[in-house]
Design a protein around this motif. Structure first.
Motif, PDB file in Angstrom:
ATOM      1  N   PRO A  80      15.555  42.906  42.557  1.00 49.52           N
ATOM      2  CA  PRO A  80      16.611  43.088  43.543  1.00 49.52           C
ATOM      3  C   PRO A  80      17.682  42.002  43.416  1.00 49.52           C
ATOM      4  N   PRO A  81      18.950  42.330  43.685  1.00 52.68           N
ATOM      5  CA  PRO A  81      20.026  41.346  43.649  1.00 52.68           C
ATOM      6  C   PRO A  81      20.210  40.678  44.998  1.00 52.68           C
ATOM      7  N   ASP A  82      20.648  39.421  44.977  1.00 54.43           N
ATOM      8  CA  ASP A  82      20.881  38.682  46.221  1.00 54.43           C
ATOM      9  C   ASP A  82      22.344  38.296  46.433  1.00 54.43           C
ATOM     10  N   ARG A  83      23.135  38.230  45.345  1.00 47.66           N
ATOM     11  CA  ARG A  83      24.505  37.733  45.479  1.00 47.66           C
ATOM     12  C   ARG A  83      25.368  38.279  44.347  1.00 47.66           C
ATOM     13  N   ILE A  84      26.649  38.521  44.633  1.00 50.69           N
ATOM     14  CA  ILE A  84      27.595  38.967  43.630  1.00 50.69           C
ATOM     15  C   ILE A  84      28.787  38.019  43.602  1.00 50.69           C
ATOM     16  N   ARG A  85      29.221  37.685  42.378  1.00 52.13           N
ATOM     17  CA  ARG A  85      30.394  36.829  42.205  1.00 52.13           C
ATOM     18  C   ARG A  85      31.355  37.487  41.216  1.00 52.13           C
ATOM     19  N   ILE A  86      32.641  37.485  41.565  1.00 51.81           N
ATOM     20  CA  ILE A  86      33.696  37.957  40.666  1.00 51.81           C
ATOM     21  C   ILE A  86      34.757  36.861  40.647  1.00 51.81           C
ATOM     22  N   PRO A  87      34.630  35.887  39.736  1.00 53.48           N
ATOM     23  CA  PRO A  87      35.476  34.687  39.801  1.00 53.48           C
ATOM     24  C   PRO A  87      36.970  34.960  39.779  1.00 53.48           C
ATOM     25  N   SER A  88      37.421  35.942  39.016  1.00 55.96           N
ATOM     26  CA  SER A  88      38.865  36.150  38.850  1.00 55.96           C
ATOM     27  C   SER A  88      39.552  36.614  40.123  1.00 55.96           C
ATOM     28  N   ILE A  89      38.799  37.179  41.080  1.00 57.55           N
ATOM     29  CA  ILE A  89      39.416  37.606  42.345  1.00 57.55           C
ATOM     30  C   ILE A  89      38.802  36.890  43.546  1.00 57.55           C
ATOM     31  N   GLY A  90      38.038  35.828  43.289  1.00 52.51           N
ATOM     32  CA  GLY A  90      37.547  34.986  44.362  1.00 52.51           C
ATOM     33  C   GLY A  90      36.416  35.562  45.192  1.00 52.51           C
ATOM     34  N   VAL A  91      35.642  36.476  44.641  1.00 51.53           N
ATOM     35  CA  VAL A  91      34.501  37.051  45.378  1.00 51.53           C
ATOM     36  C   VAL A  91      33.251  36.228  45.124  1.00 51.53           C
ATOM     37  N   ASP A  92      32.575  35.853  46.187  1.00 58.96           N
ATOM     38  CA  ASP A  92      31.280  35.162  46.121  1.00 58.96           C
ATOM     39  C   ASP A  92      30.553  35.554  47.403  1.00 58.96           C
ATOM     40  N   ALA A  93      29.730  36.608  47.319  1.00 58.51           N
ATOM     41  CA  ALA A  93      29.232  37.237  48.537  1.00 58.51           C
ATOM     42  C   ALA A  93      27.747  37.554  48.452  1.00 58.51           C
ATOM     43  N   GLU A 142      39.957  42.691  61.727  1.00 55.06           N
ATOM     44  CA  GLU A 142      40.438  41.307  61.773  1.00 55.06           C
ATOM     45  C   GLU A 142      41.215  40.887  60.520  1.00 55.06           C
ATOM     46  N   GLY A 143      41.025  41.589  59.395  1.00 56.82           N
ATOM     47  CA  GLY A 143      41.723  41.183  58.178  1.00 56.82           C
ATOM     48  C   GLY A 143      40.981  41.612  56.928  1.00 56.82           C
ATOM     49  N   PRO A 144      41.338  41.041  55.779  1.00 59.34           N
ATOM     50  CA  PRO A 144      40.717  41.412  54.506  1.00 59.34           C
ATOM     51  C   PRO A 144      39.216  41.171  54.511  1.00 59.34           C
ATOM     52  N   ALA A 145      38.487  42.031  53.802  1.00 56.89           N
ATOM     53  CA  ALA A 145      37.042  41.900  53.657  1.00 56.89           C
ATOM     54  C   ALA A 145      36.706  41.599  52.197  1.00 56.89           C
ATOM     55  N   VAL A 146      35.412  41.675  51.875  1.00 57.40           N
ATOM     56  CA  VAL A 146      34.889  41.159  50.611  1.00 57.40           C
ATOM     57  C   VAL A 146      35.586  41.729  49.376  1.00 57.40           C
ATOM     58  N   PHE A 147      35.924  43.015  49.381  1.00 60.49           N
ATOM     59  CA  PHE A 147      36.493  43.630  48.183  1.00 60.49           C
ATOM     60  C   PHE A 147      37.967  43.979  48.349  1.00 60.49           C
ATOM     61  N   TYR A 148      38.671  43.214  49.176  1.00 56.57           N
ATOM     62  CA  TYR A 148      40.104  43.452  49.381  1.00 56.57           C
ATOM     63  C   TYR A 148      40.878  43.403  48.068  1.00 56.57           C
ATOM     64  N   SER A 149      40.516  42.503  47.176  1.00 59.78           N
ATOM     65  CA  SER A 149      41.266  42.321  45.925  1.00 59.78           C
ATOM     66  C   SER A 149      40.647  43.057  44.746  1.00 59.78           C
ATOM     67  N   LEU A 150      39.695  43.958  44.998  1.00 64.68           N
ATOM     68  CA  LEU A 150      38.989  44.605  43.889  1.00 64.68           C
ATOM     69  C   LEU A 150      39.941  45.346  42.957  1.00 64.68           C
ATOM     70  N   GLY A 151      40.985  45.935  43.507  1.00 70.44           N
ATOM     71  CA  GLY A 151      41.941  46.672  42.683  1.00 70.44           C
ATOM     72  C   GLY A 151      42.738  45.798  41.728  1.00 70.44           C
ATOM     73  N   ALA A 152      42.691  44.480  41.914  1.00 65.33           N
ATOM     74  CA  ALA A 152      43.387  43.555  41.013  1.00 65.33           C
ATOM     75  C   ALA A 152      42.519  43.142  39.836  1.00 65.33           C
ATOM     76  N   LEU A 153      41.241  43.529  39.835  1.00 64.54           N
ATOM     77  CA  LEU A 153      40.352  43.172  38.738  1.00 64.54           C
ATOM     78  C   LEU A 153      40.801  43.879  37.466  1.00 64.54           C
ATOM     79  N   ARG A 154      40.687  43.204  36.324  1.00 63.01           N
ATOM     80  CA  ARG A 154      41.181  43.740  35.059  1.00 63.01           C
ATOM     81  C   ARG A 154      40.051  43.888  34.053  1.00 63.01           C
ATOM     82  N   LYS A 155      40.291  44.743  33.068  1.00 61.38           N
ATOM     83  CA  LYS A 155      39.339  44.892  31.975  1.00 61.38           C
ATOM     84  C   LYS A 155      39.039  43.531  31.360  1.00 61.38           C
TER      85      LYS A 155
END
Length: 227
Positions: A80-93, A142-155
């Motif tokens: 099972p996974p416990d945490r996801i990180r996407i450094p280029s868009i600042g996700v650490d959740a 209240e505002g942006p959530a965890v994947f607000y910037s997901l659409g900015a992720l690039r190949k």
């Protein structure tokens, strides 16, 4: 984030419910929005909508279609996974397990936890062979959530998933696409894969003040390393 399309549950020998070819059903989609862009609605017209992927980030045509340029790594054992990180868009959740609703739609994390993402815990775990699914909100009232910037992720972007066995599965993005809710490609998103694959899903596809987000952003990634 909208609840996504209905998935037929098929039980395999492991006792888990997993996505395999033909297991997904192109059926009615639940349009009940778990996050209808209330933040955009309340904040007014000066508020920026979340980024959306360009056509350049879609699956490539021709040889190697949908495979990506970085070779896949060997599958990892289930964990099972416990945490996801996407450094280029600042996700650490942190990640929480998600199930299915009574209508067969994939559930979503509670909207009052904008920092939280979820994974479909009856299916493939991130890093093992098959298609693992992660979902999260784009915003809440209240505002942006965890994947607000997901659409900015690039190949070529990196996604890291910390697993309960102490390891980290490293994925490389090979496509980012956006779909209207009426044309969501169930088999393409949820269908089985021989290699370890990951899908990350949130709301997108433009925003209407009357109906909320019109569709979903989907990130396609495959396992390229571990540590």
């Amino acid at each position: 984030m909208h609840r996504v399309r209905r998935v037929r549950r098929v039980r395999h020998g492991s006792g888990r419910v997993a996505g395999r070819p033909g297991d997904t059903v192109i059926a009615s989609v639940s349009t009940l929005a778990l996050c209808c862009g209330l933040w955009l609605l309340h904040a007014g017209t000066g508020t920026s909508a979340p980024p959306q992927p360009s056509a350049a980030q879609a699956h490539s045509a021709g040889p190697g279609h949908g495979v990506g340029q970085v070779p896949a790594s060997a599958a990892l054992p289930p964990s099972p996974p416990d945490r996801i990180r996407i450094p280029s868009i600042g996700v650490d959740a942190p990640l929480t397990g998600l199930g299915l609703t009574d209508t067969g739609s994939l559930d979503a994390p509670p909207p009052e936890r904008p920092d939280l993402a979820g994974w479909y815990e009856a299916g493939t775990t991130p890093g093992e062979s098959g298609t693992a699914v992660v979902a999260g909100h784009v915003d809440n009232a209240e505002g942006p959530a965890v994947f607000y910037s997901l659409g900015a992720l690039r190949k070529g972007g990196t996604v890291e998933v910390d697993r309960r066995d102490g390891g980290t599965a490293v994925f490389t993005v090979h496509a980012v696409e956006v779909y209207d809710a009426r044309d969501f490609p169930d088999e393409k998103v949820y269908g089985a894969a021989v290699r370890p694959e990951l899908r990350i899903i949130t709301c997108g596809g433009g925003y209407s003040r009357t109906t909320g987000y019109r569709g979903n952003v989907v990130v396609y990634a495959h396992l390229t390393g571990s540590r």
